[in-house]
Structures are given as structure tokens and as C-alpha cells.
Motif scaffolding. Structure first.
Motif, mmCIF file in Angstrom:
data_model
loop_
_atom_site.group_PDB
_atom_site.id
_atom_site.type_symbol
_atom_site.label_atom_id
_atom_site.label_comp_id
_atom_site.label_asym_id
_atom_site.label_seq_id
_atom_site.Cartn_x
_atom_site.Cartn_y
_atom_site.Cartn_z
ATOM 1 N N MET A 145 4.283 11.284 -6.668
ATOM 2 C CA MET A 145 5.218 12.242 -6.086
ATOM 3 C C MET A 145 6.329 12.526 -7.092
ATOM 4 S SD MET A 145 7.122 12.072 -2.364
ATOM 5 C CE MET A 145 5.614 12.175 -1.419
ATOM 6 N N HIS A 149 2.263 5.728 -14.640
ATOM 7 C CA HIS A 149 2.425 5.452 -13.212
ATOM 8 C C HIS A 149 3.831 4.900 -12.978
ATOM 9 C CE1 HIS A 149 -1.795 5.203 -14.336
ATOM 10 N NE2 HIS A 149 -2.115 5.512 -13.096
ATOM 11 N N ARG A 150 4.527 5.385 -11.942
ATOM 12 C CA ARG A 150 5.928 5.027 -11.817
ATOM 13 C C ARG A 150 6.399 5.048 -10.365
ATOM 14 N NH1 ARG A 150 8.588 10.552 -14.481
ATOM 15 N NH2 ARG A 150 7.858 11.988 -12.851
ATOM 16 N N SER A 182 10.013 4.380 2.628
ATOM 17 C CA SER A 182 8.891 4.775 1.779
ATOM 18 C C SER A 182 7.692 5.068 2.664
ATOM 19 C CB SER A 182 8.515 3.677 0.780
ATOM 20 O OG SER A 182 7.350 4.077 0.072
ATOM 21 N N ASP A 203 4.581 5.714 1.073
ATOM 22 C CA ASP A 203 3.326 5.460 0.354
ATOM 23 C C ASP A 203 3.260 4.104 -0.348
ATOM 24 O OD1 ASP A 203 5.062 5.840 -1.748
ATOM 25 O OD2 ASP A 203 4.118 7.662 -2.490
ATOM 26 N N SER A 256 9.038 6.426 -3.628
ATOM 27 C CA SER A 256 7.616 6.745 -3.706
ATOM 28 C C SER A 256 7.081 6.109 -4.979
ATOM 29 C CB SER A 256 7.402 8.260 -3.750
ATOM 30 O OG SER A 256 6.032 8.577 -3.886
ATOM 31 N N SER A 257 5.843 5.624 -4.964
ATOM 32 C CA SER A 257 5.307 4.956 -6.153
ATOM 33 C C SER A 257 3.830 5.248 -6.338
ATOM 34 C CB SER A 257 5.520 3.445 -6.075
ATOM 35 O OG SER A 257 5.000 2.804 -7.224
ATOM 36 N N THR A 258 3.445 5.457 -7.602
ATOM 37 C CA THR A 258 2.034 5.600 -7.952
ATOM 38 C C THR A 258 1.512 4.379 -8.702
ATOM 39 O OG1 THR A 258 2.626 6.761 -10.012
ATOM 40 C CG2 THR A 258 2.173 8.124 -8.076
ATOM 41 N N VAL A 259 2.343 3.326 -8.835
ATOM 42 C CA VAL A 259 1.904 2.104 -9.510
ATOM 43 C C VAL A 259 1.045 1.306 -8.530
ATOM 44 C CG1 VAL A 259 2.584 0.056 -10.792
ATOM 45 C CG2 VAL A 259 4.084 2.065 -10.775
ATOM 46 N N PRO A 260 -0.217 1.028 -8.867
ATOM 47 C CA PRO A 260 -1.066 0.272 -7.939
ATOM 48 C C PRO A 260 -0.464 -1.105 -7.632
ATOM 49 C CG PRO A 260 -2.392 1.250 -9.699
ATOM 50 C CD PRO A 260 -0.951 1.422 -10.086
ATOM 51 N N SER A 267 4.112 -3.376 -10.200
ATOM 52 C CA SER A 267 4.615 -2.443 -9.193
ATOM 53 C C SER A 267 5.961 -2.904 -8.646
ATOM 54 C CB SER A 267 3.605 -2.296 -8.057
ATOM 55 O OG SER A 267 3.321 -3.552 -7.460
ATOM 56 N N ARG A 305 -11.310 0.500 -10.017
ATOM 57 C CA ARG A 305 -10.651 1.741 -10.420
ATOM 58 C C ARG A 305 -10.413 1.672 -11.914
ATOM 59 N NH1 ARG A 305 -4.463 3.083 -9.782
ATOM 60 N NH2 ARG A 305 -4.448 5.321 -10.158
#
Length: 387
Positions: free
Chosen positions: A1, A49-50, A67, A69, A119-123, A130, A373
């Protein structure tokens, strides 16, 4: 995001636009595992990713967190009173940002509250930091909003304290420093004793190489007992050898040091890993500085063998990634992160990555494991303000 989406969601939640939006990345550790809490050397780089945080100040002693996500995130806002924040009082994701606020206030900084949307895209659980990304993005936002003027290494120290004391996870300083201090196109050579740093150019694409991250999707928890046992064992080894930390055991004197430990097999293994891993970090730095990037591959693989056999923190899925990658032409591979699951990294020629990815996926299917992944790790920028 992105910043725009986070701003829009913050405005929906809190009824006004945020004062700013900040981002902090996860990281991959190229080499130097379980050396940071032994005052040793590490070499991480930031991922694209952050974690992204929209933040505004409050003056009423209230911290509001949201949050949608992050694993464990909920539709409703979590509201906490700053004067009731206490170590290990929260086992949710909110412990990470709340712990940073607690650590800042404990250090004497006047934080009077905040509204936060994250919001975070770090797995999560993948060994890619993360939690450090969540901590650092909050620390940077509050540092700027409250005019604290803290240097990045001090922010990292406060974030480590939040994770060690407030969350209760005995992590070293590497993850938070990487998230706060890494630079695009570089790996960070960090001395965790004095926090001195060197940015080492690490442009794989220019040399026809790629570094893959293979997330096994096997989850781990740093605050679990096994991580703590390894740290305690390292501290025992240092005490038996009469040194402040295992960093002080020279590689050239390793055999003599191990002989002094006698028949304590577990401590012998832990000490051997830490001392040889510090030496591997120095070898990788030397190879990269001399332009011999492909030659780091075998050093990475040596590191995996040490983590598997001496530190004993690998797992069947991580070993399968490494063995399959090497059998299909990878230059080197190893697990990365705290262990007991998470991710492995694979260094390969750019032309071989599709074949390697397919081979790893097929090996997991044949073994009855969840398909991993796989993505490319590109050295990216550290924490920054977006708006």
C-alpha cells in the motif's frame, strides 16, 4: 500500500489527514547470522518490501493503532493509554509500535500520544524482519513529529530495546539498524559492537546475477525458547573463555578456544559457528570489494552448513531449498534470519533463476511441503519519509 492509500485510510479512520507518512523496509541478511548479539559482524541489505505508517500527534496521552493487513490486524482501532504501557503486556502486533512509544518515553522523550494507521508488505514469520520494519517506521515518524533529532543508530537502539524488553524477544541490533540505515544498491557491513557502518556496493544485475529469496512459509517466533537458548549458550561460552563476547575469540585461535571448552558439546558448536561466521562476513566483504561477487557463493553455502550442523536452527524445508538450488546450478545458498523456518537465499546467474525456481517448487511438491514463495531481493533504500 502506497502513501496515498495509507493517507486515505487514515483519514477515514480518524477524521483528518495525517501529519505525515513514513516507510521502513524489511531486510535480507546476506551473511552474518546470530553474530549480532555476540558483538560480531553482519551484512544485511534492505528489501523493497516495507511497512508504511500514516501518523499524527495527540496531546492526551492516548495511542491509537490500526492495521488492516498486518497479521493479527483487526477492523477496529486499538486504543492504549501511554501511562499504562508495560513490558510484555501485549502479545498482538500492536506490541511493536507500542513498545517503541514505551522505549522513547523510558529514554526521557516527551511523547504525548499518536494516531497511527499501518500497512506492511513485509512477509511475517519469514525471517525478513517484519517486526523491525514496524518498529523503525514508528520511531522515525515520532522522531520527526516530536522534533527529537535522534541519529539513525540511536533510533535502532531504541527499537531493539522495544523488542527485547517490551515484546520479550531477545534479538540483536542488526534488524533495526538495517531497516533504519541501509542504502539502495548496497549491503551494510555493520560492526554490532560499536555500530560502525560501511556501505558495500552490491549491484548484482550489473554482473548478470540475481539473489532469490525463498520463503518456505514455515513460521517461526523469535520470542520462542529455542532462540533464547542459543543466545544463553553463546553467553555461557564467552564466560567460560573469559571474554566479553564471542566476537573477541580470534578465528586463528578457534581450535585452542574450543579445546578450553572441554566436553560441553553444545557450547562448542555454538562458539564454533559464531567465530567462523564472523570470519565469513569478513571474507564476503573482501570479495565484494575486489569485484569477485560470484566467489561469495561458496561462502554463503558454508554459512548454511554451520547454521544447520553447529547452531542447529535449520529445518527440512530450508535444507531442501539449499540442496535443490545447489544441485541445479546455484552459485550458493543458505538460510537467512533467526531459523526454525522462514526463508533461504539463493545466489544464481540471471539466466538460471527460472530453472532454479521451478526445481525448488517441484521438490517441495514432491516432498509434500507447501509450495514456497519465491521473489528477487533487490538492495533498496532504508527508512524514509514519503509525505
Amino acid at each position: 500500500m502506497g502513501a496515498e492509500q495509507v493517507t486515505e485510510r487514515f483519514t477515514q479512520l480518524y477524521g483528518a489527514r495525517p501529519e505525515g507518512v513514513w516507510a521502513a523496509p524489511g531486510r535480507v541478511n546476506l551473511i552474518g547470522e546470530h553474530t549480532d548479539y555476540n558483538d560480531g559482524f553482519v551484512m544485511p541489505f534492505a528489501l523493497p518490501h516495507r511497512a508504511v505508517a500514516a501518523v499524527s500527534r495527540r496531546t492526551d496521552g492516548i495511542l491509537r493503532l490500526h492495521s488492516g493487513d498486518i497479521e493479527g490486524g483487526r477492523a477496529e482501532i486499538t486504543e492504549l493509554r501511554l501511562d499504562t504501557l508495560a513490558p510484555q503486556s501485549d502479545d498482538d502486533w500492536t506490541a511493536y509500535p507500542a513498545g517503541v512509544v514505551w522505549a522513547l518515553r523510558e529514554a526521557g522523550h516527551e511523547i504525548t500520544g499518536a494516531d497511527v494507521h499501518l500497512s506492511s508488505t513485509v512477509p511475517t514469520g519469514a525471517g525478513l524482519s517484519s517486526s523491525a520494519a514496524l518498529e523503525v517506521v514508528i520511531a522515525l515518524a515520532l522522531d520527526e513529529l516530536y522534533g527529537l533529532g535522534l541519529q539513525r543508530w540511536k533510533l535502532a537502539r531504541l527499537c531493539q530495546r522495544a523488542e527485547n524488553v517490551y515484546v520479550g524477544a531477545p534479538t540483536g541490533i542488526m534488524d533495526q539498524t538495517a531497516s533504519a540505515c541501509c542504502e539502495q544498491g548496497h549491503a551494510l557491513f555493520l560492526d554490532t559492537r560499536d555500530l560502525s557502518q560501511r556501505q558495500i556496493p552490491f549491484d548484482l544485475a550489473a554482473e548478470g546475477l540475481r539473489l532469490l529469496v525463498v520463503d518456505t512459509q514455515v513460521k517461526h517466533a523469535h520470542s520462542g525458547g529455542e532462540y533464547g537458548k542459543r543466545r544463553a549458550g553463546c553467553e555461557k561460552g564467552a564466560a567460560l573463555l573469559g571474554v566479553d563476547a564471542l566476537r573477541d575469540v580470534p578465528y586463528a585461535g578457534l581450535d585452542a578456544a574450543l579445546a578450553r571448552l572441554g566436553d560441553d558439546e553444545e557450547v562448542v558448536r555454538l562458539v564454533r559457528h559464531v567465530v567462523t561466521e564472523n570470519h565469513r562476513v569478513e571474507r564476503v566483504v573482501s570479495l565484494l570489494r575486489s569485484g569477485e561477487t560470484r566467489a561469495i557463493g561458496p561462502v554463503l553455502t558454508e554459512g548454511h552448513a554451520s547454521l544447520r550442523d553447529d547452531f542447529r536452527i535449520s529445518c527440512p524445508e530450508l535444507d531442501l531449498v539449499v540442496d535443490t538450488a545447489l544441485a541445479n546450478g546455484a552459485l550458493g545458498a543458505r538460510m537467512t534470519g533467526g531459523g526454525f523456518g522462514g526463508s533461504a537465499i539463493v545466489l544464481a546467474e540471471s539466466t538460471e533463476t527460472d530453472t532454479l525456481t521451478k526445481a525448488v517448487e517441484e521438490s517441495f511438491t514432491a516432498s509434500g511441503f507447501t509450495v514456497p514463495r519465491v521473489f528477487e531481493a533487490v538492495p533498496s533504500t532504508g527508512a524514509t519519509r514519503l509525505t
